[in-house]
Design an enzyme around this catalytic site. Structure first.
Site, PDB file in Angstrom:
ATOM      1  N   GLU A 174      -1.327  34.448  88.255  1.00  0.00           N
ATOM      2  CA  GLU A 174      -1.276  35.870  88.646  1.00  0.00           C
ATOM      3  C   GLU A 174      -2.715  36.266  88.953  1.00  0.00           C
ATOM      4  O   GLU A 174      -3.533  36.401  88.036  1.00  0.00           O
ATOM      5  CB  GLU A 174      -0.721  36.722  87.497  1.00  0.00           C
ATOM      6  CG  GLU A 174       0.639  36.285  86.975  1.00  0.00           C
ATOM      7  CD  GLU A 174       1.778  36.554  87.947  1.00  0.00           C
ATOM      8  OE1 GLU A 174       1.574  37.343  88.896  1.00  0.00           O
ATOM      9  OE2 GLU A 174       2.851  35.961  87.771  1.00  0.00           O
TER      10      GLU A 174
ATOM     11  N   ASN B 109      -8.740  43.238  81.807  1.00  0.00           N
ATOM     12  CA  ASN B 109      -8.411  44.641  82.144  1.00  0.00           C
ATOM     13  C   ASN B 109      -7.202  45.221  81.413  1.00  0.00           C
ATOM     14  O   ASN B 109      -7.192  46.408  81.098  1.00  0.00           O
ATOM     15  CB  ASN B 109      -8.242  44.794  83.667  1.00  0.00           C
ATOM     16  CG  ASN B 109      -7.140  43.930  84.236  1.00  0.00           C
ATOM     17  OD1 ASN B 109      -6.899  42.826  83.760  1.00  0.00           O
ATOM     18  ND2 ASN B 109      -6.477  44.425  85.244  1.00  0.00           N
TER      19      ASN B 109
ATOM     20  N   GLU C 153       5.868  37.401  86.761  1.00  0.00           N
ATOM     21  CA  GLU C 153       6.013  37.799  85.369  1.00  0.00           C
ATOM     22  C   GLU C 153       7.051  38.903  85.330  1.00  0.00           C
ATOM     23  O   GLU C 153       7.255  39.617  86.304  1.00  0.00           O
ATOM     24  CB  GLU C 153       4.665  38.262  84.779  1.00  0.00           C
ATOM     25  CG  GLU C 153       3.696  37.097  84.709  1.00  0.00           C
ATOM     26  CD  GLU C 153       2.597  37.218  83.658  1.00  0.00           C
ATOM     27  OE1 GLU C 153       2.190  38.339  83.327  1.00  0.00           O
ATOM     28  OE2 GLU C 153       2.149  36.168  83.178  1.00  0.00           O
TER      29      GLU C 153
HETATM   30  P1  NAD Z   1     -11.559  35.925  85.412  1.00  0.00           P
HETATM   31  O1  NAD Z   1     -10.902  35.041  86.401  1.00  0.00           O
HETATM   32  O2  NAD Z   1     -13.020  36.026  85.397  1.00  0.00           O
HETATM   33  O3  NAD Z   1     -11.138  35.514  83.915  1.00  0.00           O
HETATM   34  C1  NAD Z   1      -9.786  35.442  83.532  1.00  0.00           C
HETATM   35  C2  NAD Z   1      -9.665  34.505  82.352  1.00  0.00           C
HETATM   36  O4  NAD Z   1     -10.001  33.191  82.787  1.00  0.00           O
HETATM   37  C3  NAD Z   1     -10.624  34.822  81.199  1.00  0.00           C
HETATM   38  O5  NAD Z   1      -9.981  34.598  79.980  1.00  0.00           O
HETATM   39  C4  NAD Z   1     -11.733  33.812  81.404  1.00  0.00           C
HETATM   40  O6  NAD Z   1     -12.415  33.479  80.225  1.00  0.00           O
HETATM   41  C5  NAD Z   1     -10.933  32.627  81.893  1.00  0.00           C
HETATM   42  N1  NAD Z   1     -11.709  31.604  82.605  1.00  0.00           N
HETATM   43  C6  NAD Z   1     -12.922  31.699  83.174  1.00  0.00           C
HETATM   44  N2  NAD Z   1     -13.284  30.515  83.703  1.00  0.00           N
HETATM   45  C7  NAD Z   1     -12.259  29.665  83.455  1.00  0.00           C
HETATM   46  C8  NAD Z   1     -12.035  28.301  83.761  1.00  0.00           C
HETATM   47  N3  NAD Z   1     -12.931  27.566  84.418  1.00  0.00           N
HETATM   48  N4  NAD Z   1     -10.870  27.741  83.374  1.00  0.00           N
HETATM   49  C9  NAD Z   1      -9.943  28.483  82.711  1.00  0.00           C
HETATM   50  N5  NAD Z   1     -10.115  29.771  82.391  1.00  0.00           N
HETATM   51  C10 NAD Z   1     -11.259  30.357  82.765  1.00  0.00           C
HETATM   52  O7  NAD Z   1     -10.878  37.358  85.605  1.00  0.00           O
HETATM   53  P2  NAD Z   1     -11.286  38.723  84.916  1.00  0.00           P
HETATM   54  O8  NAD Z   1     -12.560  39.194  85.527  1.00  0.00           O
HETATM   55  O9  NAD Z   1     -11.181  38.625  83.435  1.00  0.00           O
HETATM   56  O10 NAD Z   1     -10.069  39.660  85.363  1.00  0.00           O
HETATM   57  C11 NAD Z   1     -10.035  40.398  86.543  1.00  0.00           C
HETATM   58  C12 NAD Z   1      -9.234  39.681  87.596  1.00  0.00           C
HETATM   59  O11 NAD Z   1      -7.902  39.452  87.121  1.00  0.00           O
HETATM   60  C13 NAD Z   1      -9.074  40.511  88.845  1.00  0.00           C
HETATM   61  O12 NAD Z   1      -9.204  39.662  89.949  1.00  0.00           O
HETATM   62  C14 NAD Z   1      -7.656  41.042  88.749  1.00  0.00           C
HETATM   63  O13 NAD Z   1      -7.058  41.375  89.964  1.00  0.00           O
HETATM   64  C15 NAD Z   1      -6.975  39.891  88.097  1.00  0.00           C
HETATM   65  N6  NAD Z   1      -5.739  40.329  87.488  1.00  0.00           N
HETATM   66  C16 NAD Z   1      -4.550  39.936  88.035  1.00  0.00           C
HETATM   67  C17 NAD Z   1      -3.355  40.391  87.506  1.00  0.00           C
HETATM   68  C18 NAD Z   1      -2.034  39.975  88.088  1.00  0.00           C
HETATM   69  O14 NAD Z   1      -1.010  40.202  87.463  1.00  0.00           O
HETATM   70  N7  NAD Z   1      -2.002  39.375  89.264  1.00  0.00           N
HETATM   71  C19 NAD Z   1      -3.367  41.224  86.403  1.00  0.00           C
HETATM   72  C20 NAD Z   1      -4.605  41.603  85.869  1.00  0.00           C
HETATM   73  C21 NAD Z   1      -5.782  41.143  86.406  1.00  0.00           C
END
Ligand code: NAD
Length: 509
Positions: free
Chosen positions: A259, A161, A468
């Protein structure tokens, strides 16, 4: 409007390993789509674990050689300042890449994403000069002090995002502390990482210090998280994936910052400036098309002004400019991928089925084949509905009434998440009281979304751990070493002092 055209090196992209583009050892690729049309704009490698090994080797060797960690903090700081300057020089192109890749409104990418990334490098550059330790006056015959040291190779895993900002928030601080990095960006939105890799090299970041491997998290995640050459994992993403990453990192005894998801409540009290509160509440849920972990998708409104607030939302939300992200007037664009569109659609349908009333929106929009969902306000939503309890991550606002301050606090704290929260009130005592009672890592009062690299953010409960930004983040990218140097006794203290020294050491061991 002239169409922006991606540079060739991004359209047929490769990994970035040891300071240069690197072909994958595999042949599989990932199509990168323009969320505004669903059309393919680029191809990146679906990296292999062998590719990751090459990146980890390069990062490990760059760390071990001292080419980066061996520089003084001031020297690293100068390079990071240069990165920020290059970001500003290339701001328009970076904004275009981010907008095209994420479907982010171009005005948002220009005003927020690139500037925040540059600011973050500048802030990290200032901290690079303050990796200070402390002298401890201990009752030992010794001079004792602590020093902070980098950890080694940091594995950075980032979500779709805010690809640029969330990569930067890890990389800038990791580099400030003297670490090296292997970065796996989200499969849907990998382009800004590859674009900025070239700028980091240009700024003087030595080869091997920052490496990017693109690919599916499910293929690469465990290998990277548990890689023997990785010393720390910095993860941002969903709660579900974060829990998995934390478990794998725990098994490998690897420190991890996580995060994770958010589902923040924004509380409007009747004593607020209502026009301002409604405006703030709208920007809190439409910012980045609702794909903002710290967005405000749950609006809690004091019953006395509930109907008035709903009426104001019904009047204003349909007029928030919605559509083509390339149009500088657009505020709400498409969702970043089809998966997200399906998730948002399902959540709203479930809410409707459980009795929620659609005030506005409530359905996808057919625009040029893109992943568009109309900005949506749902009233009278049950607190148990998925749209309230789960993170929807789209331009959807649920609105619930409350009667007392205590009830507002209980509703706000009633989900598993705890990333952010907002209070709209004209009563300063109430603002302090409620801020104190909310379970969240960051609270805004009469505002939403104000952030700065100096102000830490991060979650409680299912929103993860670690922070962060701010000096707090630097702590997580360094370790403390204690150095205790025995002092010779003064010559006129005679020979008995060596026994005293031994006794004293025993006393304090
Ligand atoms: P996601 O968890 O699907 O993916 C995040 C990352 O993890 C990607 O690079 C993905 O390829 C990787 N990933 C997937 N499976 C993995 C595994 N088994 N081991 C290691 N890495 C793996 O999240 P998304 O859909 O890309 O992002 C949206 C989510 O991120 C939402 O829940 C949002 O709230 C969260 N988010 C949190 C923050 C924060 O600062 N807390 C900021 C932005 C987004």
């Amino acid at each position: 409007m002239t169409e922006y055209r991606l540079p060739d090196h991004l359209r047929e992209a490769q990994h970035h390993i040891n300071g240069r583009p690197a072909a994958s050892t595999g042949s599989a690729t990932i199509p990168v789509l323009d969320p505004a049309t669903g059309g393919q704009i680029a191809t990146v490698p679906a990296g292999t674990t062998t590719d990751l090994d090459a990146a980890a080797d390069a990062a490990h060797e760059a760390f071990r050689s001292g080419v980066w960690a061996g520089l003084s903090g001031r020297e690293r700081s100068r390079v990071l300042i240069r990165v920020a300057e290059l970001f500003r020089e290339h701001a328009e192109e970076m904004a275009q890449v981010e907008s095209l890749d994420v479907g982010k409104p171009i005005s948002l990418a220009r005003a927020v994403d690139v500037n925040t990334a540059a600011d973050t490098y500048e802030y990290a550059a200032s901290l690079a000069q303050h990796l200070d330790g402390a002298v401890r006056r201990v009752p030992l015959p010794a001079h004792a002090y602590t020093q902070r040291e980098p950890l080694g190779v940091v594995a950075a895993i980032t979500p779709f995002n805010f690809p640029l900002i969330l990569s930067t928030s890890k990389i800038a601080m990791a580099l400030a502390a003297g670490n090296t990095v292997v970065h796996k960006p989200a499969e849907d939105t990998p382009l800004s990482a590859l674009f900025t890799a070239g700028l980091l090299s240009q700024a003087g970041v030595p080869d091997g210090v920052y490496n990017v491997v693109t690919g599916y998290g499910t293929d690469l995640g465990d290998h990277l998280t548990a890689h023997p050459k990785v010393s720390k994992v910095a993860f941002t993403g969903s709660t579900q994936t974060g829990a998995h990453v934390a478990a794998v990192a725990g098994q490998a005894l690897r420190p991890v910052t996580a995060e994770l998801g958010g589902n923040a409540a924004n509380i409007i009290f009747a004593d607020a400036d209502l026009a301002q509160a409604v405006e703030t509440s709208i920007s809190a849920f439409v910012f980045n098309t609702g794909q903002f972990c710290m967005g405000g998708p749950r609006l809690l409104v004091e019953r006395g002004v509930y109907d008035q607030v709903l009426e104001a939302l019904a009047g204003a939300v349909p007029h928030v400019p919605f559509g083509d992200p390339k149009d500088p007037g657009t505020v709400i664009g498409p969702l970043a991928n089809r998966r997200q569109l399906e998730k948002v659609t399902a959540a709203v349908e479930q809410a409707k089925a459980s009795g929620a009333r659609v005030v506005t929106g409530g359905e996808p929009a057919e625009i040029n084949g893109g992943f568009f969902y109309r900005p949506t306000v749902l009233a009278d939503v049950a607190n148990s509905a998925d749209a309230v309890q789960q993170e929807v991550f789209g331009p959807v606002l649920t609105v619930q009434p409350f009667d007392t301050e205590q009830e507002a606090i209980e509703l706000a704290n009633s989900t598993d998440y705890g990333l952010a929260s907002g209070i709209q009130t004209g009563n300063i005592s109430r603002a302090h009281r409620v801020a104190d009672a909310l379970d969240a890592g960051i609270i805004w009062v009469n505002a939403w979304g104000m952030l700065d690299p100096a102000m830490p953010f991060g979650g409680v409960k299912a929103s993860g751990w670690g922070r962060e930004n701010g000096p707090e983040q630097l702590e997580a990218y360094t370790r403390t070493k204690s150095v205790i140097i025995a002092l010779e006794p003064a010559p006129d203290q005679g020979t008995s002092s060596s026994t005293d020294t031994a006794d004293s050491a025993k006393d304090h061991s």
